[in-house]
Design a protein around this motif. Structure first.
Motif, PDB file in Angstrom:
ATOM      1  N   HIS A 137       0.838  -1.214   0.000  1.00 47.78           N
ATOM      2  CA  HIS A 137       0.000   0.000   0.000  1.00 47.78           C
ATOM      3  C   HIS A 137       0.870   1.261   0.000  1.00 47.78           C
ATOM      4  N   GLN A 138       2.087   1.164   0.578  1.00 51.88           N
ATOM      5  CA  GLN A 138       2.959   2.347   0.595  1.00 51.88           C
ATOM      6  C   GLN A 138       3.436   2.710  -0.817  1.00 51.88           C
ATOM      7  N   ASN A 198       0.423   6.797  -6.719  1.00 51.13           N
ATOM      8  CA  ASN A 198      -0.888   7.357  -7.090  1.00 51.13           C
ATOM      9  C   ASN A 198      -1.172   8.714  -6.463  1.00 51.13           C
ATOM     10  N   THR A 199      -0.519   9.040  -5.363  1.00 51.45           N
ATOM     11  CA  THR A 199      -0.857  10.272  -4.656  1.00 51.45           C
ATOM     12  C   THR A 199       0.362  11.163  -4.371  1.00 51.45           C
ATOM     13  N   LYS A 235      -2.014  11.149   6.572  1.00 53.60           N
ATOM     14  CA  LYS A 235      -2.484   9.818   6.209  1.00 53.60           C
ATOM     15  C   LYS A 235      -3.156   9.837   4.837  1.00 53.60           C
ATOM     16  N   PHE A 236      -2.758   8.907   3.984  1.00 58.02           N
ATOM     17  CA  PHE A 236      -3.425   8.734   2.687  1.00 58.02           C
ATOM     18  C   PHE A 236      -3.997   7.316   2.694  1.00 58.02           C
ATOM     19  N   GLY A 237      -5.300   7.173   2.894  1.00 53.68           N
ATOM     20  CA  GLY A 237      -5.880   5.825   3.012  1.00 53.68           C
ATOM     21  C   GLY A 237      -5.186   5.088   4.149  1.00 53.68           C
ATOM     22  N   PRO A 238      -4.657   3.888   3.870  1.00 51.20           N
ATOM     23  CA  PRO A 238      -4.029   3.118   4.949  1.00 51.20           C
ATOM     24  C   PRO A 238      -2.588   3.541   5.239  1.00 51.20           C
ATOM     25  N   THR A 239      -2.079   4.491   4.437  1.00 53.12           N
ATOM     26  CA  THR A 239      -0.635   4.778   4.516  1.00 53.12           C
ATOM     27  C   THR A 239      -0.338   6.048   5.307  1.00 53.12           C
ATOM     28  N   GLU A 299       1.836   1.997  -3.539  1.00 57.56           N
ATOM     29  CA  GLU A 299       0.654   2.485  -4.270  1.00 57.56           C
ATOM     30  C   GLU A 299       0.371   3.938  -3.922  1.00 57.56           C
ATOM     31  N   THR A 300       0.453   4.251  -2.624  1.00 55.57           N
ATOM     32  CA  THR A 300       0.236   5.645  -2.207  1.00 55.57           C
ATOM     33  C   THR A 300       1.297   6.553  -2.821  1.00 55.57           C
TER      34      THR A 300
END
Ligand SMILES: C[S@@+](CC[C@H](N)C(=O)[O-])C[C@H]1O[C@@H](n2cnc3c(N)ncnc32)[C@H](O)[C@@H]1O
Length: 276
Positions: free
Chosen positions: A86-87, A93-94, A267-271, A89-90
């Motif tokens: 997830h890190q 994507n962000t 925090k971005f989603g779970p990250t 991906e964050t």
């Protein structure tokens, strides 16, 4: 020749290693390993006691080879591709988009993986950025990986990975970025060429200064091996190496807010990330 190594010697060496690397030696894990290393090196170094070895290590190791060998023997290098995915991906994507909007177009966006171990982390970053596609199409992105252990850096440059190391990568991406070489998965040259890997110690101010400034720093699963004072020192080093607005990603058991208060947790989603 067997070189006698006592608990008192172990303590002296531990203290020295801690000062140089932040790593605390573990009696159970490291005593026998170092005892063996000393005996193996006795002929080459012409040493018959720990005292002689320690003198050479501290005062006669101009090339740094003795220190390097010791560092290589004590590190824990566990890693794999897409760990805590997830890190990545964050990031792709962000965070990278936010950074791209801030960093002037004429200079590259710079990402540091410290520590990179055998390269899985910086290569995972590269794969995610390529897969996302939009930022890399418009911007130069530099990815640098560092580790104190020269063996893992050399392995990372070689780019040959075991099935265990690639187990978390989706099959279509394994196919796209690797080819089979005997029992190994070999990383494609394009990805290998996209990353710069080098030996460096996060406590060595000169080595860190030479790496320059970064926009994003990944530092996962190293700080957990350090005590509070060393964690603070490294966290402040990362702070000084980051451009304003830059981000830090830590391992899931590491919490910047418990180390220093200079970063803003975001925090971005779970990250969870930390911004300068
Ligand atoms: C468990 S690995 C983490 C690899 C990767 N970041 C991950 O999370 O999968 C920890 C690495 O930290 C490196 N290390 C320990 N002390 C260091 C130091 N003072 N400077 C640079 N690297 C260090 C070790 O050599 C080891 O390869």
């Amino acid at each position: 020749m067997t070189v006698r190594f006592t608990w008192a010697d172990f303590e002296k060496l531990s203290e020295y290693i801690y000062r140089k690397t932040g790593i605390h030696l573990d009696e159970e894990k490291h005593f026998k390993k170092i005892e063996k290393l000393l005996s193996e090196k006795s002929e080459e170094l012409r040493i018959s006691s720990f005292r002689q070895y320690f003198t050479k290590l501290r005062f006669e190791d101009d090339s740094g080879d003795l220190f390097q060998e010791l560092a290589n023997a004590i590190t824990v290098n566990e890693t794999y591709f897409f760990r805590e995915n997830h890190q990545f991906e964050t990031l792709a994507n962000t965070v990278l988009k936010e950074v791209a909007a801030r960093v002037p177009k004429h200079r590259p966006i710079r990402i540091l993986s410290a520590p990179s171990s055998t390269g899985e982390e910086p290569y995972s970053i590269a794969i995610h950025i390529l897969e996302e596609g939009s930022v890399v199409a418009e911007r130069d992105i530099e990815i640098v990986g560092i580790d104190i252990d020269s063996t893992v850096i050399n392995k990372g440059k070689e780019g040959l990975y075991t099935p265990r190391s690639v187990h978390a990568i989706p099959p279509n991406l394994v196919e796209k970025y690797f080819y089979k070489k005997g029992m190994y998965y070999a990383l494609s040259d394009d990805i290998k060429g996209a990353i710069h890997l080098q030996v460096a110690n996060v406590f060595d101010k000169e080595q860190m200064r030479k790496l320059g400034k970064f926009d994003i720093i990944f530092s996962r699963n190293m700080l957990i091996y350090f005590d509070e004072a060393s964690q603070k020192e490294v966290a402040m080093m990362f702070y000084s190496m980051l451009n304003p607005g830059g981000f830090v990603f830590l391992g899931h058991a590491e919490h910047m807010s418990r180390i220093v208060s200079v970063f803003k947790p975001l925090k971005f989603g779970p990250t969870l990330t930390y911004q300068k």
